[in-house]
Design a protein around this motif. Structure first.
Motif, PDB file in Angstrom:
ATOM      1  N   ASP A 100       0.825  -1.196   0.000  1.00 35.11           N
ATOM      2  CA  ASP A 100       0.000   0.000   0.000  1.00 35.11           C
ATOM      3  C   ASP A 100       0.868   1.259   0.000  1.00 35.11           C
ATOM      4  O   ASP A 100       0.617   2.214  -0.739  1.00 35.11           O
ATOM      5  CB  ASP A 100      -0.874  -0.025   1.263  1.00 35.11           C
ATOM      6  CG  ASP A 100      -2.169   0.724   1.065  1.00 35.11           C
ATOM      7  OD1 ASP A 100      -2.721   0.642  -0.058  1.00 35.11           O
ATOM      8  OD2 ASP A 100      -2.599   1.418   2.007  1.00 35.11           O
ATOM      9  N   ALA A 101       1.908   1.230   0.808  1.00 34.56           N
ATOM     10  CA  ALA A 101       2.810   2.386   0.908  1.00 34.56           C
ATOM     11  C   ALA A 101       3.550   2.591  -0.413  1.00 34.56           C
ATOM     12  O   ALA A 101       3.726   3.724  -0.861  1.00 34.56           O
ATOM     13  CB  ALA A 101       3.792   2.171   2.049  1.00 34.56           C
ATOM     14  N   PRO A 105       2.165  10.491  -0.553  1.00 37.82           N
ATOM     15  CA  PRO A 105       3.140   9.994   0.439  1.00 37.82           C
ATOM     16  C   PRO A 105       2.799  10.377   1.879  1.00 37.82           C
ATOM     17  O   PRO A 105       3.150   9.646   2.799  1.00 37.82           O
ATOM     18  CB  PRO A 105       4.463  10.647   0.003  1.00 37.82           C
ATOM     19  CG  PRO A 105       4.092  11.788  -0.860  1.00 37.82           C
ATOM     20  CD  PRO A 105       2.785  11.438  -1.503  1.00 37.82           C
ATOM     21  N   LEU A 106       2.083  11.496   2.076  1.00 31.07           N
ATOM     22  CA  LEU A 106       1.749  11.897   3.452  1.00 31.07           C
ATOM     23  C   LEU A 106       0.884  10.857   4.138  1.00 31.07           C
ATOM     24  O   LEU A 106       0.963  10.649   5.350  1.00 31.07           O
ATOM     25  CB  LEU A 106       1.042  13.262   3.468  1.00 31.07           C
ATOM     26  CG  LEU A 106       1.963  14.486   3.579  1.00 31.07           C
ATOM     27  CD1 LEU A 106       2.693  14.751   2.275  1.00 31.07           C
ATOM     28  CD2 LEU A 106       1.171  15.714   3.978  1.00 31.07           C
ATOM     29  N   ARG A 107       0.032  10.199   3.344  1.00 31.81           N
ATOM     30  CA  ARG A 107      -0.873   9.199   3.914  1.00 31.81           C
ATOM     31  C   ARG A 107      -0.115   7.985   4.453  1.00 31.81           C
ATOM     32  O   ARG A 107      -0.628   7.252   5.295  1.00 31.81           O
ATOM     33  CB  ARG A 107      -1.898   8.737   2.869  1.00 31.81           C
ATOM     34  CG  ARG A 107      -3.049   9.674   2.673  1.00 31.81           C
ATOM     35  CD  ARG A 107      -3.930   9.772   3.905  1.00 31.81           C
ATOM     36  NE  ARG A 107      -4.864   8.646   4.021  1.00 31.81           N
ATOM     37  CZ  ARG A 107      -5.596   8.397   5.071  1.00 31.81           C
ATOM     38  NH1 ARG A 107      -5.508   9.171   6.132  1.00 31.81           N
ATOM     39  NH2 ARG A 107      -6.420   7.374   5.093  1.00 31.81           N
ATOM     40  N   ILE A 108       1.098   7.765   3.958  1.00 34.99           N
ATOM     41  CA  ILE A 108       1.887   6.620   4.442  1.00 34.99           C
ATOM     42  C   ILE A 108       2.150   6.793   5.949  1.00 34.99           C
ATOM     43  O   ILE A 108       2.163   5.825   6.704  1.00 34.99           O
ATOM     44  CB  ILE A 108       3.222   6.492   3.655  1.00 34.99           C
ATOM     45  CG1 ILE A 108       2.914   6.279   2.166  1.00 34.99           C
ATOM     46  CG2 ILE A 108       4.076   5.347   4.201  1.00 34.99           C
ATOM     47  CD1 ILE A 108       4.141   6.198   1.279  1.00 34.99           C
ATOM     48  N   LEU A 162      -0.642  12.839  11.966  1.00 31.67           N
ATOM     49  CA  LEU A 162      -2.053  13.034  11.614  1.00 31.67           C
ATOM     50  C   LEU A 162      -2.149  13.862  10.333  1.00 31.67           C
ATOM     51  O   LEU A 162      -1.772  15.037  10.307  1.00 31.67           O
ATOM     52  CB  LEU A 162      -2.778  13.762  12.753  1.00 31.67           C
ATOM     53  CG  LEU A 162      -4.267  14.043  12.533  1.00 31.67           C
ATOM     54  CD1 LEU A 162      -5.056  12.748  12.485  1.00 31.67           C
ATOM     55  CD2 LEU A 162      -4.819  14.930  13.637  1.00 31.67           C
ATOM     56  N   VAL A 163      -2.641  13.221   9.236  1.00 33.63           N
ATOM     57  CA  VAL A 163      -2.746  13.972   7.974  1.00 33.63           C
ATOM     58  C   VAL A 163      -4.173  13.959   7.426  1.00 33.63           C
ATOM     59  O   VAL A 163      -4.518  14.748   6.576  1.00 33.63           O
ATOM     60  CB  VAL A 163      -1.770  13.441   6.898  1.00 33.63           C
ATOM     61  CG1 VAL A 163      -0.343  13.702   7.306  1.00 33.63           C
ATOM     62  CG2 VAL A 163      -1.983  11.965   6.623  1.00 33.63           C
TER      63      VAL A 163
END
Ligand code: HAM
Length: 426
Positions: free
Chosen positions: A203-204, A212-215, A265-266
């Motif tokens: 997923d990453a 990429p921030l969600r990783i 936290l994004v």
């Protein structure tokens, strides 16, 4: 055809996976939740808006973001066979609210504070606290640039938790900066993750160049240490973003609201900038976020409106409901009176007697359909009513009604219909 219907037992149709009925035994607690929220939103000057459940698919792609879980795999989207329109059942309320604000020119006379409630739809894996149809109360403020509104919305939620009787909800806070700050950070982050490519899961890897921030948000235990050690955006914030965040923290401290800064936290939606926050509980297992939101200063413009700073949040009502149950909060819809009527004359008069009592402001369940005194009294007991009001031939002859307390011990008494209200109290 008619014979077919008689002979074959018909197969029952069941609700769809992830879609639930909210049953009458639970609606009093839902009312408590919704009424309390409504009252608090009014206290803060928020006005209700009601948007359609179906919107153009493009609205969500352009606001929530093409490379988010919601848009990539969770939307109930289809093409209308009648005209070819691409439509979607709303997965969240912010996009529709922004569309409505632009379309109806709602900020023409200055800033506005809005709230909405209703069903949202996401095709997610179903588990406790995660449905495919769920309900939110959402709040959006348009035209306010300063952090007072961010703080106001967070404090409003704290007030709601307190009013609902739920405790131990923690506030997590972060600033994800503005677009330029995020773009620089994005590159730093990609370089960092590339250095740790051996630890990245599928997923990453898929998200590395799209989101990429969600990783950072990953729950994969193998990636935790690496994500913890990732460079932080907070350090790269410019003057304006930093001041905004500091002022917000100050206001929260002033209001006595505890928070922790969570650098990872994004949030799962692309429209945010600067402030992002979540209220989290440990009491609901994996789905512990009961409300989330933040600032989205560029969304109105990106959807075709004039530049308008904005900030909002949404509460996951099912999760708050579960938490209320967890803390033993109860509510019930108790009738004041169950009206028992025995005998031909009494049966004739019961209907209008019930209306008279309702006229006096009482909640009255009328026994309908006859039956013996004993069976009617059983039903009165089961109804949960505070009193059985009994109308028999004797009472009719005397122009009175008998009252028997059902929830506590007490004598049966008789009074005139117009005395019932004062007799049983509020
Ligand atoms: P969100 O974080 O996607 O934000 O959803 C808000 C809340 O809705 C979550 O914290 C959670 O409590 C609840 N929720 C989300 N998905 C589900 C689900 N599948 N089942 C049950 N509850 C769920 C938004 O929707 C943004 N529109 C919030 C916002 C408003 N940001 C700015 N303005």
């Amino acid at each position: 055809m008619a014979e077919d219907l008689i002979q074959k037992p018909q197969q029952k149709i069941q609700s769809i996976k992830g879609f639930y009925d909210i049953l009458p035994e639970h609606t009093p607690l839902w009312f408590k939740l919704e009424d309390t929220a409504r009252a608090i939103l009014s206290q803060y000057g928020y006005n209700n808006i009601r948007m359609p459940i179906v919107e153009a698919t493009d609205l969500f792609v352009r606001s929530v973001g093409e490379h988010t879980d919601i848009v990539e795999k969770e939307m109930y989207a289809w093409t209308d066979v009648l005209n070819g329109d691409k439509l979607t059942l709303r997965p969240e309320g912010t996009a529709g609210c922004v569309r409505a604000v632009i379309e109806n020119n709602l900020t023409y006379n200055g800033p506005v504070r809005l709230w909405y409630s209703g069903a949202m739809f996401r095709h997610e894996n179903v588990q406790k606290g995660r449905q495919r149809q769920f309900h939110q109360i959402g709040c959006e403020a348009f035209g306010f640039e300063s952090p007072e509104v961010d703080a106001e919305q967070i404090v409003l939620l704290a007030r709601l938790w307190q009013a609902l009787g739920i405790k131990d909800v923690a506030l997590q806070l972060n600033s994800i900066g503005d677009a330029a700050e995020r773009a620089t950070y994005r590159n730093t982050l990609i370089a960092y993750f590339e250095k740790h490519a051996d630890v990245l899961d599928e997923d990453a890897k898929r998200r590395l160049h799209t989101n990429p921030l969600r990783i950072l948000d990953s729950k994969n235990p193998r990636m935790q240490t690496m994500c913890e050690a990732a460079p932080k955006l907070m350090g790269g914030l410019g003057e304006a973003s930093r001041t905004h965040f500091e002022k917000l923290c100050q206001l929260l401290q002033q209001a006595g609201i505890a928070y922790s800064i969570n650098h990872r936290l994004v949030r799962g939606l692309d429209y945010y900038n600067r402030t992002v926050f979540e209220w989290v509980t440990t009491k609901l297992g994996a789905q512990g976020t009961i409300a989330g939101g933040g600032r989205y200063d560029t969304l109105v413009e990106r959807l075709g409106g004039i530049t308008t700073p904005a900030c909002g949040f949404a509460i996951g009502l099912e999760r708050v409901f579960l938490l209320m149950q967890e803390y033993g909060v109860t509510a019930n819809n108790v009738p004041d009176i169950y009206l028992v009527n025995v005998g031909e004359l009494a049966e004739q008069q019961a209907f209008s007697a019930a209306e008279t009592l309702r006229e006096a402001g009482l909640n009255v369940v009328l026994h309908a359909g006859g039956g013996s005194f004993k069976s009617q009294m059983k039903k009165a007991d089961r109804s949960g009513a505070r009193y059985a009001a009994i109308l028999g031939d004797d009472e009719v002859a005397a122009g009175e009604i008998s009252l028997k307390p059902l929830l506590q011990a007490g004598e049966q008494k008789r009074c005139k219909l117009n005395e019932v209200r004062s007799f049983i109290g509020e």
